[in-house]
Enzyme design. Structure first.
Site, PDB file in Angstrom:
ATOM      1  N   GLU A  48       0.820  -1.208   0.000  1.00 33.88           N
ATOM      2  CA  GLU A  48       0.000   0.000   0.000  1.00 33.88           C
ATOM      3  C   GLU A  48       0.863   1.271   0.000  1.00 33.88           C
ATOM      4  OE1 GLU A  48      -3.599   1.896   2.773  1.00 33.88           O
ATOM      5  OE2 GLU A  48      -2.451   0.161   3.479  1.00 33.88           O
ATOM      6  N   LYS A 117      -8.901   2.933  -2.572  1.00 30.51           N
ATOM      7  CA  LYS A 117      -9.292   2.430  -1.262  1.00 30.51           C
ATOM      8  C   LYS A 117     -10.631   3.052  -0.883  1.00 30.51           C
ATOM      9  CE  LYS A 117      -7.164   1.757   3.325  1.00 30.51           C
ATOM     10  NZ  LYS A 117      -5.915   2.000   4.097  1.00 30.51           N
ATOM     11  N   CYS A 153      -6.004  -2.998   1.976  1.00 31.97           N
ATOM     12  CA  CYS A 153      -5.862  -3.012   3.428  1.00 31.97           C
ATOM     13  C   CYS A 153      -7.199  -2.969   4.165  1.00 31.97           C
ATOM     14  CB  CYS A 153      -4.936  -1.878   3.873  1.00 31.97           C
ATOM     15  SG  CYS A 153      -4.306  -2.076   5.567  1.00 31.97           S
ATOM     16  N   GLY A 303      22.419   0.003  34.664  1.00 31.85           N
ATOM     17  CA  GLY A 303      21.049  -0.446  34.902  1.00 31.85           C
ATOM     18  C   GLY A 303      20.506  -1.236  33.729  1.00 31.85           C
ATOM     19  N   ASP A 305      17.666  -0.862  31.835  1.00 27.01           N
ATOM     20  CA  ASP A 305      17.096  -0.189  30.668  1.00 27.01           C
ATOM     21  C   ASP A 305      18.177   0.175  29.655  1.00 27.01           C
ATOM     22  OD1 ASP A 305      14.488  -0.277  31.715  1.00 27.01           O
ATOM     23  OD2 ASP A 305      14.853   1.528  32.889  1.00 27.01           O
TER      24      ASP A 305
END
Length: 585
Positions: A48, A117, A153, A303, A305
């Protein structure tokens, strides 16, 4: 009259376009067509709005951009005079002053067909009604003796809205023999099952085989996972393409007594945490690559993260394009220094230590007169984060490398992040990952990595980083749980507040403490101004902070936790209702 075909070969070009790179996207079309020609295909299909890149957002409203897309389509159409495969490709298209989301069929040197569409999505990350006109329902396109229906879609997603027109039914009634569905369907956890369910429903209703082609690649916070597939009319899987990677696969369909049938390759799929991790890798890789950054840098604190973000960055870009910087202050524990160094060694990245004491003390000295007589508080803690952010951005300015932000969704939800400090940066690969999943993904990465990952195999995140209690280390003996509930509880509450939009009364009734729920809801509300200024990041949940969830910053409403009142329909007069009906339509 075109002779009826008994064999039909379709090349599915599951490719990675770049929004706005009209020439580059057209080059991908040409390469895919050349590959399809070598495979003996009759048709090559692209996703698309492939020519524009998806989603183009308001860029598609620029007349110059619309013209550039049309010019390229016309060039591609002329090239099909060479007798090779026909092309079905998505593009914006202006007709009679209206802009459509279109698919064009190119063959024999001309634009042999255009389909628009019809059902335009206007929810979640989608707002196509802002930019596109609704197209008319059309019949199938005749391609090399085969009547191909081309719902685009959302035209197959009837479950999303009662207002949607049943385009598949229209195509079946007007003689379509096979459905080819170009998509731009972004990744979210569990999305593959939903796509399959929707497609199964359309095949069941129409009795037609269906080819579902999705794009792949990152576009800002969206990641498209590909994972294209095809279903036979009996609902058996005709083919399954891989996820999170480009693929050009030719499917050979044969006409049998019951219609068209294919037995193509079936690639294994990722799901759950593995799919989320692969999405984070692809999203960061394409954000860096498509925006032209030479590499990335990030603060490595010791840490979990920053450790997970460093692993994702190396898997996405390679160790030579990732730089880690430890920025210690007097609250930084030796174990954090050791773990950060060990992480950098495992990943093989450039690593340096830049103590921030002089910068922090310098800020405090400058502010000493202004702060005279005031007690020390979170302000001084934030000065540490902002000193770190300033240094990281200075390195970014000097080298051109992009700063990776490392805050997780739990922290972004409750505002446990410092503006112009640890929130500095250009992109956040774990922005939509709750803290509990950060732990899971870190353990996962030590035992697995996705295909195409550029980082080393095996244990890359030191186990001590995973097992050690999280801490921002902005004061002595600090841990996250000093001021937050345990992360398994916090994330469960947040998921109900953010993804499900549950009333507080419902959450409390599910067994959560009233005071804890009310406090988390308050923190979520007052942190909206921070989230508006946060870097974009990969979407992996049903509702991310950004395109999915658009809350006002100035907002005085607060859920008080009482059960919702029932509507009093007796107050709505019959005449009032009739008046509304009279204006309906």
């Amino acid at each position: 009259m075109t002779e009826r075909a008994d064999q039909f070969s379709i090349s599915l070009a599951q490719l990675n376009p770049t929004v706005g790179d009209v020439a580059g996207n057209a080059a991908k079309v040409r390469a895919a067509r050349a590959r399809a020609r070598a495979d003996g295909a009759d048709l090559v299909v692209l996703s698309e709005l492939f020519i524009a890149g998806y989603p183009p957002e308001d860029l598609v409203l620029k007349p110059a951009f619309q013209s550039a897309c049309r010019t390229v389509v016309e060039e591609l159409a002329r090239e099909t005079a060479d007798g090779g495969p026909a092309v079905l490709v998505g593009t914006p298209w202006v007709d009679d002053g209206k802009l459509y989301n279109a698919c064009v069929f190119l063959d024999e040197g001309r634009i042999a067909g255009i389909r628009y569409k019809v059902n335009l999505p206007n929810y979640g990350v989608f707002d196509e009604k802002r930019v596109f006109a609704r197209g008319p329902a059309s019949g199938p396109v005749a391609i090399r003796g085969v009547r191909v229906g081309v719902p685009i879609c959302e035209d197959t997603w009837l479950e999303e809205s009662e207002e949607y027109e049943n385009i598949v039914e229209c195509l079946a009634e007007t003689g379509a023999e096979i459905l080819v569905v170009p998509n731009g369907s972004p990744y979210a956890r569990g999305k593959a099952d939903i796509r399959l369910s929707v497609s199964v429903a359309r095949v069941t209703e129409s009795g037609l085989p269906l080819v579902y082609l999705n794009q792949v690649g990152g576009q800002d916070e969206l990641v498209f996972d590909g994972a294209s597939f095809a279903l036979n009319a009996d609902l058996s899987v005709a083919a399954q393409l891989p996820a999170f990677e480009e693929s050009i696969t030719t499917l050979r369909w044969k006409r049998e007594a019951g219609g068209w049938r294919c037995n193509g390759p079936v690639a294994p799929q990722l799901d759950g945490d593995k799919a989320d991790y692969a999405a984070c890798v692809l999203g960061l890789r394409d954000y860096v690559g498509k925006n032209g950054f030479p590499g990335v840098l990030l603060g490595v604190s010791g840490g979990i993260d920053s450790a997970l973000c460093a692993a994702i960055a190396v898997d996405a870009l390679g160790a030579d394009r990732v730089r880690g910087v430890m920025l210690p202050f007097r609250f930084t524990a030796q174990v954090s220094l050791d773990d950060a160094a060990e992480l950098a060694g495992h990943l093989g990245i450039r690593y340096e230590v830049l103590p921030i004491a002089k910068a922090v003390h310098g800020f405090e000295e400058i502010l000493s007169g202004t702060f005279a007589g005031l007690a020390r508080d979170i302000t001084e803690e934030n000065l540490q984060a902002r000193a770190r952010g300033t240094l990281l951005m200075a390195i970014s300015n000097k080298t051109g490398a992009m700063v990776v932000t490392t805050g997780n969704k739990s922290e972004m939800s409750v505002g446990y992040a410092t503006l112009y400090g640890d929130m500095n940066g250009g992109f956040n690969p774990i922005k939509d990952i709750y803290k509990t999943e950060v732990f899971r993904l870190s353990s996962l990465r030590n035992n697995w990595k996705p295909d195409g990952a550029l980082g080393p195999s095996g244990e890359v995140i030191p186990p001590n980083i995973i097992t050690r209690p999280p801490t921002a280390e902005l004061r002595e003996n600090q841990t996250d749980q000093d001021s937050l509930p345990p992360y398994d509880m916090l994330d469960a509450i947040l998921e109900r507040l953010v993804e499900r939009e549950e009333p507080l009364a419902t959450i409390i009734a599910a067994g959560f403490d009233r005071e804890v729920v009310a406090r988390i809801d308050r923190l979520l509300n007052i942190a909206e101004y921070k989230r508006r200024q946060a870097a974009p990041g990969v979407k992996v949940t049903r509702r991310n902070f950004g395109r999915d969830r658009r809350y006002p910053i100035t907002n005085r409403f607060r859920d008080d936790g009482r059960p919702l009142s029932e509507p009093d329909d007796t107050l709505v007069s019959r005449a009032g209702r009739a008046l509304g009906e009279a204006f309906d339509g």
